[in-house]
Design a protein around this motif. Structure first.
Motif, PDB file in Angstrom:
ATOM      1  N   THR A 112       0.876  -1.150   0.013  1.00 29.16           N
ATOM      2  CA  THR A 112      -0.011  -0.024   0.079  1.00 29.16           C
ATOM      3  C   THR A 112       0.726   1.327   0.163  1.00 29.16           C
ATOM      4  N   ARG A 113       1.817   1.281   0.991  1.00 31.88           N
ATOM      5  CA  ARG A 113       2.602   2.414   1.025  1.00 31.88           C
ATOM      6  C   ARG A 113       3.547   2.599  -0.493  1.00 31.88           C
ATOM      7  N   TYR A 114       3.991   1.672  -1.197  1.00 29.89           N
ATOM      8  CA  TYR A 114       4.648   1.536  -2.128  1.00 29.89           C
ATOM      9  C   TYR A 114       3.519   2.225  -3.330  1.00 29.89           C
ATOM     10  N   THR A 115       2.338   1.860  -3.372  1.00 29.76           N
ATOM     11  CA  THR A 115       1.656   2.048  -4.509  1.00 29.76           C
ATOM     12  C   THR A 115       1.510   3.643  -4.236  1.00 29.76           C
ATOM     13  N   LEU A 116       1.344   4.276  -3.255  1.00 27.08           N
ATOM     14  CA  LEU A 116       1.220   5.620  -3.042  1.00 27.08           C
ATOM     15  C   LEU A 116       2.478   6.405  -3.166  1.00 27.08           C
ATOM     16  N   ALA A 117       3.492   5.733  -2.726  1.00 27.50           N
ATOM     17  CA  ALA A 117       4.710   6.417  -2.778  1.00 27.50           C
ATOM     18  C   ALA A 117       5.295   6.512  -4.551  1.00 27.50           C
ATOM     19  N   SER A 118       4.710   5.740  -5.318  1.00 30.11           N
ATOM     20  CA  SER A 118       5.125   5.415  -6.761  1.00 30.11           C
ATOM     21  C   SER A 118       4.783   6.981  -7.261  1.00 30.11           C
ATOM     22  N   ALA A 119       3.636   7.432  -6.906  1.00 32.71           N
ATOM     23  CA  ALA A 119       2.821   8.586  -7.610  1.00 32.71           C
ATOM     24  C   ALA A 119       3.756   9.740  -7.251  1.00 32.71           C
ATOM     25  N   THR A 120       4.710   9.899  -6.265  1.00 26.56           N
ATOM     26  CA  THR A 120       5.476  10.806  -5.987  1.00 26.56           C
ATOM     27  C   THR A 120       6.902  10.316  -6.302  1.00 26.56           C
ATOM     28  N   GLY A 121       7.450   9.288  -6.626  1.00 26.98           N
ATOM     29  CA  GLY A 121       8.717   8.877  -6.642  1.00 26.98           C
ATOM     30  C   GLY A 121       9.629   8.918  -5.481  1.00 26.98           C
ATOM     31  N   PHE A 124      12.626   6.243  -5.602  1.00 22.91           N
ATOM     32  CA  PHE A 124      13.293   6.304  -6.792  1.00 22.91           C
ATOM     33  C   PHE A 124      14.785   6.303  -6.281  1.00 22.91           C
ATOM     34  N   ALA A 125      15.177   7.397  -5.639  1.00 17.74           N
ATOM     35  CA  ALA A 125      16.526   7.635  -5.670  1.00 17.74           C
ATOM     36  C   ALA A 125      17.205   6.576  -4.733  1.00 17.74           C
ATOM     37  N   GLU A 126      16.913   6.202  -3.597  1.00 15.63           N
ATOM     38  CA  GLU A 126      17.434   5.137  -2.850  1.00 15.63           C
ATOM     39  C   GLU A 126      16.758   3.989  -2.338  1.00 15.63           C
ATOM     40  N   PRO A 127      16.285   3.039  -3.394  1.00 12.07           N
ATOM     41  CA  PRO A 127      15.306   2.112  -3.065  1.00 12.07           C
ATOM     42  C   PRO A 127      15.488   1.116  -1.962  1.00 12.07           C
ATOM     43  N   PHE A 131      13.138   1.460   1.685  1.00 10.40           N
ATOM     44  CA  PHE A 131      12.408  -0.009   1.951  1.00 10.40           C
ATOM     45  C   PHE A 131      12.948  -0.467   3.513  1.00 10.40           C
ATOM     46  N   MET A 132      14.171  -0.300   3.916  1.00  8.34           N
ATOM     47  CA  MET A 132      14.518  -0.497   5.168  1.00  8.34           C
ATOM     48  C   MET A 132      13.836   0.490   6.308  1.00  8.34           C
ATOM     49  N   ASP A 133      13.674   1.712   5.634  1.00 12.90           N
ATOM     50  CA  ASP A 133      13.178   2.896   6.575  1.00 12.90           C
ATOM     51  C   ASP A 133      11.684   2.527   6.684  1.00 12.90           C
ATOM     52  N   ILE A 134      10.943   2.068   5.855  1.00 10.27           N
ATOM     53  CA  ILE A 134       9.439   1.893   5.963  1.00 10.27           C
ATOM     54  C   ILE A 134       9.070   0.395   6.178  1.00 10.27           C
ATOM     55  N   ALA A 135      10.003  -0.387   6.381  1.00 11.73           N
ATOM     56  CA  ALA A 135       9.761  -1.915   6.701  1.00 11.73           C
ATOM     57  C   ALA A 135       9.477  -2.363   7.947  1.00 11.73           C
ATOM     58  N   ALA A 136       9.907  -1.670   8.866  1.00 11.54           N
ATOM     59  CA  ALA A 136       9.593  -1.779  10.452  1.00 11.54           C
ATOM     60  C   ALA A 136       9.477  -0.525  11.080  1.00 11.54           C
ATOM     61  N   LEU A 286      10.991  -7.812  -3.768  1.00 14.92           N
ATOM     62  CA  LEU A 286      10.076  -7.628  -4.816  1.00 14.92           C
ATOM     63  C   LEU A 286      10.054  -6.002  -4.663  1.00 14.92           C
ATOM     64  N   PHE A 287      10.414  -5.205  -3.474  1.00 14.84           N
ATOM     65  CA  PHE A 287      10.417  -3.956  -3.174  1.00 14.84           C
ATOM     66  C   PHE A 287      11.769  -3.370  -3.705  1.00 14.84           C
ATOM     67  N   ILE A 288      12.778  -3.877  -3.336  1.00 15.49           N
ATOM     68  CA  ILE A 288      13.975  -3.306  -3.355  1.00 15.49           C
ATOM     69  C   ILE A 288      14.293  -3.406  -5.081  1.00 15.49           C
ATOM     70  N   GLY A 289      14.294  -4.591  -5.477  1.00 14.88           N
ATOM     71  CA  GLY A 289      14.623  -4.901  -6.949  1.00 14.88           C
ATOM     72  C   GLY A 289      13.598  -4.267  -7.932  1.00 14.88           C
ATOM     73  N   VAL A 290      12.565  -4.534  -7.891  1.00 14.61           N
ATOM     74  CA  VAL A 290      11.398  -3.918  -8.751  1.00 14.61           C
ATOM     75  C   VAL A 290      11.329  -2.541  -8.766  1.00 14.61           C
ATOM     76  N   GLY A 291      11.702  -2.146  -7.313  1.00 17.38           N
ATOM     77  CA  GLY A 291      11.540  -0.694  -7.183  1.00 17.38           C
ATOM     78  C   GLY A 291      12.572   0.199  -7.582  1.00 17.38           C
ATOM     79  N   GLY A 292      13.731  -0.532  -7.652  1.00 14.00           N
ATOM     80  CA  GLY A 292      14.866  -0.022  -8.205  1.00 14.00           C
ATOM     81  C   GLY A 292      14.942   0.206  -9.717  1.00 14.00           C
TER      82      GLY A 292
END
Length: 447
Positions: A112-121, A124-127, A131-136, A286-292
């Motif tokens: 859910t967080r990544y879906t929303l974050a994709s709209a703002t990018g 994008f800079a540090e995938p 992820f580590m910042d929002i995962a826990a 999924l989040f780091i690889g595809v997000g990057g």
């Protein structure tokens, strides 16, 4: 609640899509790709597909028989059938599904967080760092709560107005989005390498690593088909007597497997395009690889919303079924109104998921214990019960089947081949759990 006033699916397609939606979910799109990566690529895929065909389809019929015959949830089903001592099998399934949903909701919160974050990018800079910042932490906890709230609203509306209506929209949307992303992946520079890794097994790879591949493939098959969680027993309890369990089971397994294969075709070209080693990212792959990968592509924000929106749709379809299992139990056993039962279950899942939202290693512990202990043990007990103790199984699976030989062949297969294979798988899974569990627990204690 008596069987006469128990809710039923309004349409056959509603039941099939609900079961497919349960089976697909994060198991196919989040868990399947990193399982393929961790177990060596195409060799895992071959064993997985064999397990699905030879074990998965007959085993799903085992759960269908128990569910439709009893018209009850997995815990009350055995008492209704006159085999109260076997309630332990249903209890293990419900407990396993409850634990799975507690960490599943956390992962769905990430989506859910990544879906929303994709709209703002935002990532994008540090995938990896994002992820580590929002995962826990607090953010993960809040999105866990948000996702559970959305799931509770749908389940609380009931079988026809909530679950069936939702999956009729969610599952076709999921397939359409996946097809769009597969076509896009075909145009990427790493597509050929990705397809080769995913679809061309190395000679001798299966024979050399079968003791690790078999339990992993079995766990993934159980996870993705929602076996051993009580889901298929619960969903089958809402099926009328006129339908063929064999036909419905074949559709469900076939569609689920097709979507699993599509998930690999969607993700591996992306990973190879940006040089990410499959399996290296674990739960965050999924989040780091595809997000990057998305970050460096033209139209990245639109692609990101489409991709993670697709994963979110899949996550929601499975979350509905995982939650419904325990809700069904509270309704059947205690006569609670559906909204009340749903609120209690959703609250309990949220509380159990708090540790996983605060510590990634707890999530890995939950995943490991459920996939390598709860699911294979529950499926083994269910297969043993239907194959050797429940005399009316053959009559139930024969309904709507035109081929007279098929039910008998199924029962023989359940009693012999399936029981032996799942028994071996269970032994290997427990051995693997004993070897790796102390390290996981130690890692949690060190954090």
């Amino acid at each position: 609640m008596s069987s006469t006033d128990r809710e039923q699916w309004a349409t056959r397609i509603g039941f099939i899509l609900a079961a497919v939606g349960s089976a697909v979910g994060l198991g196919n799109i989040w868990r399947f790709p990193f399982q393929v990566g961790q177990e060596g690529g195409a060799a895992f895929l071959v064993v997985y597909l064999a397990f699905i065909i030879l074990i998965g389809l007959p085993a799903i019929l085992v759960e269908f028989v128990i569910g439709r015959r009893s018209e009850r949830n997995p815990i009350d089903a055995f008492e209704r059938l006159g085999y109260r001592a076997w309630t332990i099998a249903g209890l293990l399934g419900v407990l396993g599904g409850f634990i799975i949903m507690s960490f599943y909701s956390v992962v769905a919160g990430w989506v859910t967080r990544y879906t929303l974050a994709s709209a703002t990018g935002a990532y994008f800079a540090e995938p990896a760092e994002y992820f580590m910042d929002i995962a826990a932490g607090t953010d993960a906890l809040l999105f866990h709560l948000l996702f559970m709230g959305l799931t509770a609203i749908i389940v609380g509306l009931g079988i026809q107005r909530g679950i069936e209506m939702a999956v009729k929209l969610l599952v076709p949307a999921l397939v359409a989005l996946m097809v769009l992303l597969i076509v896009y992946g075909f145009t990427l520079d790493g597509a050929v390498q990705g397809y080769a890794y995913y679809l061309s097994p190395e000679p001798g790879a299966i024979a050399a690593n079968w003791t690790s591949i078999l339990p992993a493939a079995a766990g993934q098959a159980f996870f993705t088909l929602s076996l051993g969680m009580g889901i298929m027993i619960t969903y089958a309890s809402y099926i009328d007597d006129e339908r063929s369990l064999v036909g419905d089971g074949a559709w469900i397994v076939g569609l689920d497997t097709a979507i699993a294969i599509m998930a690999g075709l969607m993700i591996f070209p992306v990973l190879f395009t940006i040089g990410v080693e499959p399996g290296a990212g674990g739960a965050g792959e999924l989040f780091i690889g595809v997000g990057g990968a998305i970050a460096g592509l033209p139209g990245s924000r639109i692609i990101g919303v489409l991709f993670f929106g697709t994963v979110l749709v899949a996550a929601l379809s499975s979350a509905i079924s995982l939650t419904e299992v325990t809700v069904s139990f509270l309704i059947d056993r205690f006569g609670l109104d559906r909204p009340v039962a749903t609120g209690i279950v959703a609250g309990g899942i949220f509380l159990l998921g708090i540790p996983t939202a605060l510590d990634l290693m707890v999530l890995e512990l939950y995943d490991q214990v459920t996939a390598e202990l709860f699911l294979p043990l529950t499926v083994f007990l269910l297969v043993l019960f239907v194959g050797w103790f429940y005399d009316e199984a053959l009559d139930e699976v024969s309904k709507g089947v035109s081929a007279d030989w098929l039910p008998g062949a199924w029962l023989w297969h359940v009693r012999t081949i399936i029981l032996v294979v799942i028994g071996i798988t269970l032994i290997l899974s427990i051995q693997g759990l004993i070897e790796t569990l102390p390290e996981t627990i130690e890692a949690i204690e060190l954090l």
